[in-house]
Design a protein around this motif. Structure first.
Motif, PDB file in Angstrom:
ATOM      1  N   THR A   3       0.963  -1.148  -0.085  1.00 54.94           N
ATOM      2  CA  THR A   3      -0.012  -0.026  -0.120  1.00 54.94           C
ATOM      3  C   THR A   3       0.805   1.186   0.007  1.00 54.94           C
ATOM      4  O   THR A   3       1.706   1.529   0.989  1.00 54.94           O
ATOM      5  N   ASP A   4       0.705   1.864  -1.092  1.00 57.36           N
ATOM      6  CA  ASP A   4       1.726   3.213  -1.153  1.00 57.36           C
ATOM      7  C   ASP A   4       1.019   4.302  -0.569  1.00 57.36           C
ATOM      8  O   ASP A   4      -0.069   4.944  -1.227  1.00 57.36           O
ATOM      9  N   LEU A   5       1.327   4.957   0.434  1.00 57.02           N
ATOM     10  CA  LEU A   5       0.816   6.081   1.157  1.00 57.02           C
ATOM     11  C   LEU A   5       1.915   7.352   1.041  1.00 57.02           C
ATOM     12  O   LEU A   5       1.811   8.041   1.623  1.00 57.02           O
ATOM     13  N   LEU A  18      -5.643  -7.271   5.407  1.00 53.76           N
ATOM     14  CA  LEU A  18      -4.416  -8.016   5.178  1.00 53.76           C
ATOM     15  C   LEU A  18      -4.926  -9.454   5.058  1.00 53.76           C
ATOM     16  O   LEU A  18      -5.971  -9.763   5.282  1.00 53.76           O
ATOM     17  N   GLY A  19      -4.117 -10.179   4.198  1.00 53.27           N
ATOM     18  CA  GLY A  19      -4.297 -11.531   3.837  1.00 53.27           C
ATOM     19  C   GLY A  19      -4.237 -12.592   4.988  1.00 53.27           C
ATOM     20  O   GLY A  19      -4.298 -12.236   6.312  1.00 53.27           O
ATOM     21  N   GLY A  20      -3.481 -13.863   4.465  1.00 53.41           N
ATOM     22  CA  GLY A  20      -3.385 -14.735   5.415  1.00 53.41           C
ATOM     23  C   GLY A  20      -2.587 -14.483   6.736  1.00 53.41           C
ATOM     24  O   GLY A  20      -1.647 -13.508   6.530  1.00 53.41           O
ATOM     25  N   SER A  21      -2.401 -15.148   7.774  1.00 54.23           N
ATOM     26  CA  SER A  21      -1.387 -15.103   8.942  1.00 54.23           C
ATOM     27  C   SER A  21      -0.045 -15.127   8.399  1.00 54.23           C
ATOM     28  O   SER A  21       0.469 -16.039   7.469  1.00 54.23           O
ATOM     29  N   ASN A  22       0.714 -14.137   8.991  1.00 56.50           N
ATOM     30  CA  ASN A  22       2.199 -14.002   9.063  1.00 56.50           C
ATOM     31  C   ASN A  22       2.633 -13.569   7.530  1.00 56.50           C
ATOM     32  O   ASN A  22       3.757 -13.658   7.374  1.00 56.50           O
ATOM     33  N   VAL A  23       1.727 -13.201   6.877  1.00 51.88           N
ATOM     34  CA  VAL A  23       2.039 -12.635   5.276  1.00 51.88           C
ATOM     35  C   VAL A  23       2.117 -11.164   5.630  1.00 51.88           C
ATOM     36  O   VAL A  23       1.277 -10.348   5.751  1.00 51.88           O
ATOM     37  N   LEU A  24       3.294 -10.581   5.031  1.00 46.69           N
ATOM     38  CA  LEU A  24       3.503  -9.218   5.203  1.00 46.69           C
ATOM     39  C   LEU A  24       2.887  -8.292   4.369  1.00 46.69           C
ATOM     40  O   LEU A  24       3.093  -8.721   3.142  1.00 46.69           O
ATOM     41  N   THR A  25       2.472  -7.256   4.440  1.00 50.08           N
ATOM     42  CA  THR A  25       1.877  -6.128   3.780  1.00 50.08           C
ATOM     43  C   THR A  25       2.779  -4.947   3.908  1.00 50.08           C
ATOM     44  O   THR A  25       2.780  -4.476   5.023  1.00 50.08           O
ATOM     45  N   GLU A  26       3.732  -4.550   2.766  1.00 47.06           N
ATOM     46  CA  GLU A  26       4.617  -3.328   3.066  1.00 47.06           C
ATOM     47  C   GLU A  26       3.630  -1.858   3.037  1.00 47.06           C
ATOM     48  O   GLU A  26       2.801  -1.783   1.901  1.00 47.06           O
ATOM     49  N   VAL A  27       3.581  -1.083   3.755  1.00 45.86           N
ATOM     50  CA  VAL A  27       3.061   0.308   3.596  1.00 45.86           C
ATOM     51  C   VAL A  27       4.278   1.485   3.676  1.00 45.86           C
ATOM     52  O   VAL A  27       4.938   1.465   4.519  1.00 45.86           O
ATOM     53  N   ASN A  28       4.072   1.751   2.394  1.00 42.66           N
ATOM     54  CA  ASN A  28       5.203   3.117   1.975  1.00 42.66           C
ATOM     55  C   ASN A  28       4.861   4.273   2.681  1.00 42.66           C
ATOM     56  O   ASN A  28       3.536   4.665   2.351  1.00 42.66           O
ATOM     57  N   LEU A  29       5.892   4.883   3.375  1.00 40.83           N
ATOM     58  CA  LEU A  29       5.338   5.938   4.092  1.00 40.83           C
ATOM     59  C   LEU A  29       5.739   7.511   3.540  1.00 40.83           C
ATOM     60  O   LEU A  29       6.863   7.396   2.914  1.00 40.83           O
ATOM     61  N   PRO A  30       5.044   8.561   3.718  1.00 38.72           N
ATOM     62  CA  PRO A  30       5.659   9.672   3.258  1.00 38.72           C
ATOM     63  C   PRO A  30       6.856  10.117   4.245  1.00 38.72           C
ATOM     64  O   PRO A  30       6.785   9.895   5.253  1.00 38.72           O
ATOM     65  N   ASP A  31       7.765  10.819   3.517  1.00 36.99           N
ATOM     66  CA  ASP A  31       9.039  11.326   4.472  1.00 36.99           C
ATOM     67  C   ASP A  31       8.812  12.285   5.435  1.00 36.99           C
ATOM     68  O   ASP A  31       9.458  12.734   6.308  1.00 36.99           O
ATOM     69  N   THR A  32       7.506  12.781   5.127  1.00 42.26           N
ATOM     70  CA  THR A  32       7.322  13.999   6.212  1.00 42.26           C
ATOM     71  C   THR A  32       6.482  13.527   7.450  1.00 42.26           C
ATOM     72  O   THR A  32       5.923  14.345   8.297  1.00 42.26           O
TER      73      THR A  32
END
Length: 107
Positions: A3-5, A18-32
């Motif tokens: 998810t690109d934020l 989020l999907g199944g157990s223990n599967v990572l979802t990356e969340v991109n953060l703004p630098d501010t």
């Protein structure tokens, strides 16, 4: 799926399924963003600061109880920019929804 934020206007709120157990979802953060708060709804979750999107969670993470807000604050070398570009979220049990709150520096 990531998810690109990184381009959102702060403050910002986002709900992510989020999907199944223990599967990572990356969340991109703004630098501010200086503060990231998360709450896993119904099921507990896990939060890590390193990993691979859609990969299995490693051994370095924090467990967050269901329906509990957790807040992380940080500052980079420059007081108005963060050095952390992503966080990684995973459900501890099955699929769940996580709420993500982003706040700006000085916000």
């Amino acid at each position: 799926m990531a998810t690109d934020l990184s381009g959102v206007v702060l403050p910002h709120l986002k709900r992510i399924t989020l999907g199944g157990s223990n599967v990572l979802t990356e969340v991109n953060l703004p630098d501010t963003a200086s503060t990231v708060s998360v709450r896993f709804i119904t099921n507990a979750g896990k939060l890590a600061v390193s990993g691979t999107d859609a990969g299995a969670i490693g051994s370095d993470y924090g467990t967050i109880d269901a329906d509990t807000w957790v807040e992380m604050q940080w500052r980079g070398r420059a007081s108005s920019r963060s050095q952390l570009t992503s966080v990684y979220l995973a459900s501890a049990t099955g699929s769940t929804v996580v709420e993500v709150s982003l706040e700006p520096f000085g916000g």
